[in-house]
Scaffold this motif. Structure first.
Motif, PDB file in Angstrom:
ATOM      1  N   UNK A   1      28.423  -2.263  29.900  1.00  0.00           N
ATOM      2  CA  UNK A   1      27.181  -1.528  29.678  1.00  0.00           C
ATOM      3  C   UNK A   1      26.019  -2.505  29.496  1.00  0.00           C
ATOM      4  N   UNK A   2      26.251  -3.540  28.673  1.00  0.00           N
ATOM      5  CA  UNK A   2      25.190  -4.531  28.429  1.00  0.00           C
ATOM      6  C   UNK A   2      24.824  -5.284  29.700  1.00  0.00           C
ATOM      7  N   UNK A   3      25.829  -5.542  30.548  1.00  0.00           N
ATOM      8  CA  UNK A   3      25.566  -6.242  31.810  1.00  0.00           C
ATOM      9  C   UNK A   3      24.639  -5.402  32.686  1.00  0.00           C
ATOM     10  N   UNK A   4      24.931  -4.095  32.762  1.00  0.00           N
ATOM     11  CA  UNK A   4      24.086  -3.227  33.592  1.00  0.00           C
ATOM     12  C   UNK A   4      22.665  -3.138  33.029  1.00  0.00           C
ATOM     13  N   UNK A   5      22.549  -3.093  31.708  1.00  0.00           N
ATOM     14  CA  UNK A   5      21.210  -3.049  31.104  1.00  0.00           C
ATOM     15  C   UNK A   5      20.443  -4.342  31.418  1.00  0.00           C
ATOM     16  N   UNK A   6      21.150  -5.490  31.389  1.00  0.00           N
ATOM     17  CA  UNK A   6      20.508  -6.763  31.761  1.00  0.00           C
ATOM     18  C   UNK A   6      20.018  -6.730  33.208  1.00  0.00           C
ATOM     19  N   UNK A   7      20.854  -6.173  34.094  1.00  0.00           N
ATOM     20  CA  UNK A   7      20.453  -6.058  35.506  1.00  0.00           C
ATOM     21  C   UNK A   7      19.204  -5.186  35.637  1.00  0.00           C
ATOM     22  N   UNK A   8      19.164  -4.115  34.840  1.00  0.00           N
ATOM     23  CA  UNK A   8      17.994  -3.227  34.872  1.00  0.00           C
ATOM     24  C   UNK A   8      16.754  -3.962  34.363  1.00  0.00           C
ATOM     25  N   UNK A   9      16.931  -4.756  33.294  1.00  0.00           N
ATOM     26  CA  UNK A   9      15.780  -5.514  32.769  1.00  0.00           C
ATOM     27  C   UNK A   9      15.270  -6.509  33.810  1.00  0.00           C
ATOM     28  N   UNK A  10      16.195  -7.195  34.488  1.00  0.00           N
ATOM     29  CA  UNK A  10      15.790  -8.133  35.548  1.00  0.00           C
ATOM     30  C   UNK A  10      15.043  -7.405  36.664  1.00  0.00           C
ATOM     31  N   UNK A  11      15.575  -6.227  37.019  1.00  0.00           N
ATOM     32  CA  UNK A  11      14.945  -5.448  38.094  1.00  0.00           C
ATOM     33  C   UNK A  11      13.529  -5.022  37.678  1.00  0.00           C
ATOM     34  N   UNK A  12      13.368  -4.608  36.415  1.00  0.00           N
ATOM     35  CA  UNK A  12      12.043  -4.183  35.942  1.00  0.00           C
ATOM     36  C   UNK A  12      11.086  -5.371  35.894  1.00  0.00           C
ATOM     37  N   UNK A  13      11.596  -6.554  35.479  1.00  0.00           N
ATOM     38  CA  UNK A  13      10.765  -7.768  35.491  1.00  0.00           C
ATOM     39  C   UNK A  13      10.296  -8.060  36.917  1.00  0.00           C
ATOM     40  N   UNK A  14      11.252  -7.971  37.857  1.00  0.00           N
ATOM     41  CA  UNK A  14      10.925  -8.272  39.256  1.00  0.00           C
ATOM     42  C   UNK A  14       9.858  -7.321  39.790  1.00  0.00           C
ATOM     43  N   UNK A  15       9.843  -6.071  39.285  1.00  0.00           N
ATOM     44  CA  UNK A  15       8.851  -5.080  39.711  1.00  0.00           C
ATOM     45  C   UNK A  15       7.551  -5.203  38.929  1.00  0.00           C
ATOM     46  N   UNK A  16       7.511  -6.097  37.951  1.00  0.00           N
ATOM     47  CA  UNK A  16       6.285  -6.286  37.171  1.00  0.00           C
ATOM     48  C   UNK A  16       5.964  -5.126  36.239  1.00  0.00           C
ATOM     49  N   UNK A  17       7.000  -4.419  35.782  1.00  0.00           N
ATOM     50  CA  UNK A  17       6.779  -3.290  34.856  1.00  0.00           C
ATOM     51  C   UNK A  17       6.384  -3.866  33.489  1.00  0.00           C
ATOM     52  N   UNK A  18       5.308  -3.338  32.895  1.00  0.00           N
ATOM     53  CA  UNK A  18       4.887  -3.844  31.589  1.00  0.00           C
ATOM     54  C   UNK A  18       6.022  -3.729  30.555  1.00  0.00           C
ATOM     55  N   UNK A  19       6.098  -4.722  29.670  1.00  0.00           N
ATOM     56  CA  UNK A  19       7.177  -4.828  28.687  1.00  0.00           C
ATOM     57  C   UNK A  19       7.335  -3.553  27.847  1.00  0.00           C
ATOM     58  N   UNK A  20       6.207  -3.011  27.381  1.00  0.00           N
ATOM     59  CA  UNK A  20       6.277  -1.788  26.550  1.00  0.00           C
ATOM     60  C   UNK A  20       6.869  -0.623  27.335  1.00  0.00           C
ATOM     61  N   UNK A  21       6.490  -0.522  28.599  1.00  0.00           N
ATOM     62  CA  UNK A  21       7.000   0.554  29.457  1.00  0.00           C
ATOM     63  C   UNK A  21       8.501   0.345  29.702  1.00  0.00           C
ATOM     64  N   UNK A  22       8.917  -0.895  29.887  1.00  0.00           N
ATOM     65  CA  UNK A  22      10.343  -1.194  30.059  1.00  0.00           C
ATOM     66  C   UNK A  22      11.117  -0.680  28.855  1.00  0.00           C
ATOM     67  N   UNK A  23      10.602  -0.997  27.674  1.00  0.00           N
ATOM     68  CA  UNK A  23      11.308  -0.599  26.451  1.00  0.00           C
ATOM     69  C   UNK A  23      11.379   0.909  26.298  1.00  0.00           C
ATOM     70  N   UNK A  24      10.326   1.590  26.757  1.00  0.00           N
ATOM     71  CA  UNK A  24      10.349   3.060  26.663  1.00  0.00           C
ATOM     72  C   UNK A  24      11.465   3.639  27.527  1.00  0.00           C
ATOM     73  N   UNK A  25      11.653   3.091  28.729  1.00  0.00           N
ATOM     74  CA  UNK A  25      12.754   3.592  29.573  1.00  0.00           C
ATOM     75  C   UNK A  25      14.102   3.271  28.924  1.00  0.00           C
ATOM     76  N   UNK A  26      14.243   2.032  28.435  1.00  0.00           N
ATOM     77  CA  UNK A  26      15.529   1.653  27.825  1.00  0.00           C
ATOM     78  C   UNK A  26      15.857   2.553  26.641  1.00  0.00           C
ATOM     79  N   UNK A  27      14.819   2.898  25.857  1.00  0.00           N
ATOM     80  CA  UNK A  27      15.030   3.778  24.695  1.00  0.00           C
ATOM     81  C   UNK A  27      15.530   5.156  25.140  1.00  0.00           C
ATOM     82  N   UNK A  28      15.031   5.609  26.283  1.00  0.00           N
ATOM     83  CA  UNK A  28      15.445   6.934  26.766  1.00  0.00           C
ATOM     84  C   UNK A  28      16.854   6.931  27.356  1.00  0.00           C
ATOM     85  N   UNK A  29      17.274   5.771  27.860  1.00  0.00           N
ATOM     86  CA  UNK A  29      18.625   5.689  28.436  1.00  0.00           C
ATOM     87  C   UNK A  29      19.687   5.426  27.358  1.00  0.00           C
TER      88      UNK A  29
END
Ligand code: HEM
Length: 138
Positions: free
Chosen positions: A100-128
């Motif tokens: 599970x943690x590996x997939x979340x890391x992959x998602x974080x990398x993907x969001x970084x690559x897309x330039x998603x703002x950090x706060x917005x990234x955290x909001x999605x992670x909180x919902x998942x």
């Protein structure tokens, strides 16, 4: 004094009108942004030797389409999730905490690559995050 009492609220109103609140879905780039993010995520999952063996029998077109719907919904976008529940689709896969943690890391990398703002990234992670209990095997 009277003029100030009038001018201040007008200034505030003007400030509100010129700084629109950008929705979470918009911060991810709307539909095109969500589709691009899921593509980035799937590439990372399939390259991730910690977890990619679990996806050899997966219908990746279906997974792509369901993830686009699901992430769109979680971001408050105008979509409907048409897939199975998280409990049903992950039952019996033996997914561990580390997976599970590996997939979340992959998602974080993907969001970084897309330039998603950090706060917005955290909001999605909180919902998942609450899905964890239905995905990780007991
Ligand atoms: C927050 C984390 C996760 C979310 C949001 C998520 C979401 C989804 C979705 C939407 C589907 C498609 C359901 C359907 O076809 O109806 C799916 C399927 C699947 N997920 Fe996940 N998932 C997560 C974590 C994981 C993890 C950690 C793994 C393994 C490392 C995993 C492995 C799979 C596999 C193998 C399938 C395909 C199952 C099948 O074909 O029957 N998922 N997931």
């Amino acid at each position: 004094m009277n003029r100030l009492a009038f001018a201040l609220p007008m200034l505030l109103l003007a400030a509100c009108a010129t700084t629109p609140r950008i929705s979470l879905y918009e911060q991810f780039g709307g539909q095109a942004g969500v589709e691009a993010l899921v593509e980035e995520l799937l590439v990372r999952i399939l390259e991730d030797e910690r977890i990619n063996a679990g996806f050899v029998e997966t219908d990746l077109v279906n997974l792509n389409d369901r993830l686009v719907e699901q992430i769109c919904v979680e971001l408050g976008g105008p979509c409907t999730y048409t897939g199975r529940s998280m409990a049903e689709s992950h039952a019996g896969l033996g997914i561990t905490e580390a997976d599970f943690n590996a997939l979340v890391e992959d998602l974080q990398d993907a969001m970084d690559a897309r330039g998603i703002p950090f706060r917005a990234q955290n909001q999605l992670l909180r919902r998942l995050a609450p899905m964890h209990r239905d995905i990780v095997s007991p």
